[in-house]
Design a protein around this motif. Structure first.
Motif, mmCIF file in Angstrom:
data_model
loop_
_atom_site.group_PDB
_atom_site.id
_atom_site.type_symbol
_atom_site.label_atom_id
_atom_site.label_comp_id
_atom_site.label_asym_id
_atom_site.label_seq_id
_atom_site.Cartn_x
_atom_site.Cartn_y
_atom_site.Cartn_z
ATOM 1 N N VAL A 12 0.740 -1.250 0.096
ATOM 2 C CA VAL A 12 -0.132 -0.103 0.146
ATOM 3 C C VAL A 12 0.971 1.143 0.166
ATOM 4 O O VAL A 12 1.858 1.438 0.943
ATOM 5 N N VAL A 13 0.721 2.233 -0.780
ATOM 6 C CA VAL A 13 1.367 3.211 -0.986
ATOM 7 C C VAL A 13 0.409 4.592 -0.946
ATOM 8 O O VAL A 13 -0.620 4.409 -1.347
ATOM 9 N N ASP A 17 1.803 7.026 -8.469
ATOM 10 C CA ASP A 17 2.854 7.591 -9.492
ATOM 11 C C ASP A 17 4.348 7.575 -9.005
ATOM 12 O O ASP A 17 5.234 7.065 -9.867
ATOM 13 N N ALA A 18 4.501 7.910 -7.726
ATOM 14 C CA ALA A 18 5.682 7.987 -7.276
ATOM 15 C C ALA A 18 6.639 6.546 -7.126
ATOM 16 O O ALA A 18 7.630 6.443 -7.486
ATOM 17 N N ALA A 19 5.440 5.612 -6.441
ATOM 18 C CA ALA A 19 6.200 4.488 -6.344
ATOM 19 C C ALA A 19 6.287 3.713 -7.778
ATOM 20 O O ALA A 19 7.184 2.970 -7.713
ATOM 21 N N VAL A 20 5.532 3.753 -8.668
ATOM 22 C CA VAL A 20 5.774 3.346 -10.184
ATOM 23 C C VAL A 20 7.069 3.813 -10.664
ATOM 24 O O VAL A 20 7.987 3.201 -11.036
ATOM 25 N N ALA A 21 7.288 4.968 -10.739
ATOM 26 C CA ALA A 21 8.653 5.585 -10.966
ATOM 27 C C ALA A 21 9.761 5.027 -10.261
ATOM 28 O O ALA A 21 10.765 4.822 -10.968
ATOM 29 N N THR A 70 -3.006 2.148 -4.137
ATOM 30 C CA THR A 70 -3.383 3.291 -3.401
ATOM 31 C C THR A 70 -4.866 3.264 -3.159
ATOM 32 O O THR A 70 -5.724 2.875 -3.911
ATOM 33 N N TYR A 71 -5.347 3.430 -2.034
ATOM 34 C CA TYR A 71 -6.719 3.666 -1.457
ATOM 35 C C TYR A 71 -7.504 4.975 -1.329
ATOM 36 O O TYR A 71 -6.707 5.914 -0.962
ATOM 37 N N HIS A 72 -8.352 5.236 -2.366
ATOM 38 C CA HIS A 72 -8.951 6.326 -2.264
ATOM 39 C C HIS A 72 -10.132 6.485 -1.292
ATOM 40 O O HIS A 72 -10.322 7.656 -0.855
ATOM 41 N N SER A 73 -10.888 5.102 -1.158
ATOM 42 C CA SER A 73 -11.993 5.160 0.129
ATOM 43 C C SER A 73 -11.747 3.686 0.357
ATOM 44 O O SER A 73 -12.092 2.942 -0.515
ATOM 45 N N PRO A 134 9.446 4.892 -1.333
ATOM 46 C CA PRO A 134 8.039 5.640 -1.169
ATOM 47 C C PRO A 134 7.252 4.790 -0.053
ATOM 48 O O PRO A 134 7.374 3.715 0.161
ATOM 49 N N SER A 135 6.388 5.707 0.432
ATOM 50 C CA SER A 135 5.567 5.447 1.665
ATOM 51 C C SER A 135 6.249 4.503 2.596
ATOM 52 O O SER A 135 5.657 3.813 3.462
#
Length: 146
Positions: A12-13, A17-21, A70-73, A134-135
């Protein structure tokens, strides 16, 4: 009954986008990216009103993948402490073998990578280190020697 394979490790990040990069710079490829939502998804993970986005990363020519989500909700929660030390219970480190540990660190630093300890030699076998990505994800890097 036997296990057929390990399919992926989920991480979970907060910034997909930053994690993919970051993992692309490490040498992985983006296999696919998609929104995941709806009651079926919420039932799988036990979260109501689930809305997330997943990026599946793979190592070219190798088995196994990383599932970055990534969790939006509902929003992701931050564990205490936010930056966990390496001896925290639970899953939190993924180890990769790389060709050149110093080059890999140099390429990952602009993406936020920071050494947890230091690059250390283990006998005449490996150079090893932990780094934070990241994260707060901890990665282990190993370079096989000679």
């Amino acid at each position: 009954m036997t296990i057929q394979r390990m399919d992926n490790v989920g991480i979970v990040v907060d910034d997909l986008d930053a994690a993919v990069a970051f993992f692309t710079e490490l040498g992985m490829e983006l296999e696919g990216r998609a929104p995941i939502e709806g009651s079926w998804a919420g039932k799988v993970v036990g979260l109501a009103d689930l809305r997330s986005e997943v990026a599946m990363m793979r190592i070219p020519g190798a088995a196994g993948r990383l599932e970055l989500v990534t969790y939006h909700s509902p929003k992701a929660i931050v564990a205490e402490p936010e930056i966990s030390p390496p001896n925290t219970l639970g899953l939190h480190r993924v180890m990769f073998t790389v060709d050149d540990i110093e080059d890999t660190l140099a390429r990952l630093r602009p993406h936020g990578a920071e050494l947890v300890g230091e690059v250390t030699r283990y006998e005449d076998s490996f150079l090893l280190c932990y780094l934070r990505g990241p994260s707060g994800i901890i990665l282990g890097l190993a370079e096989e020697l000679g």
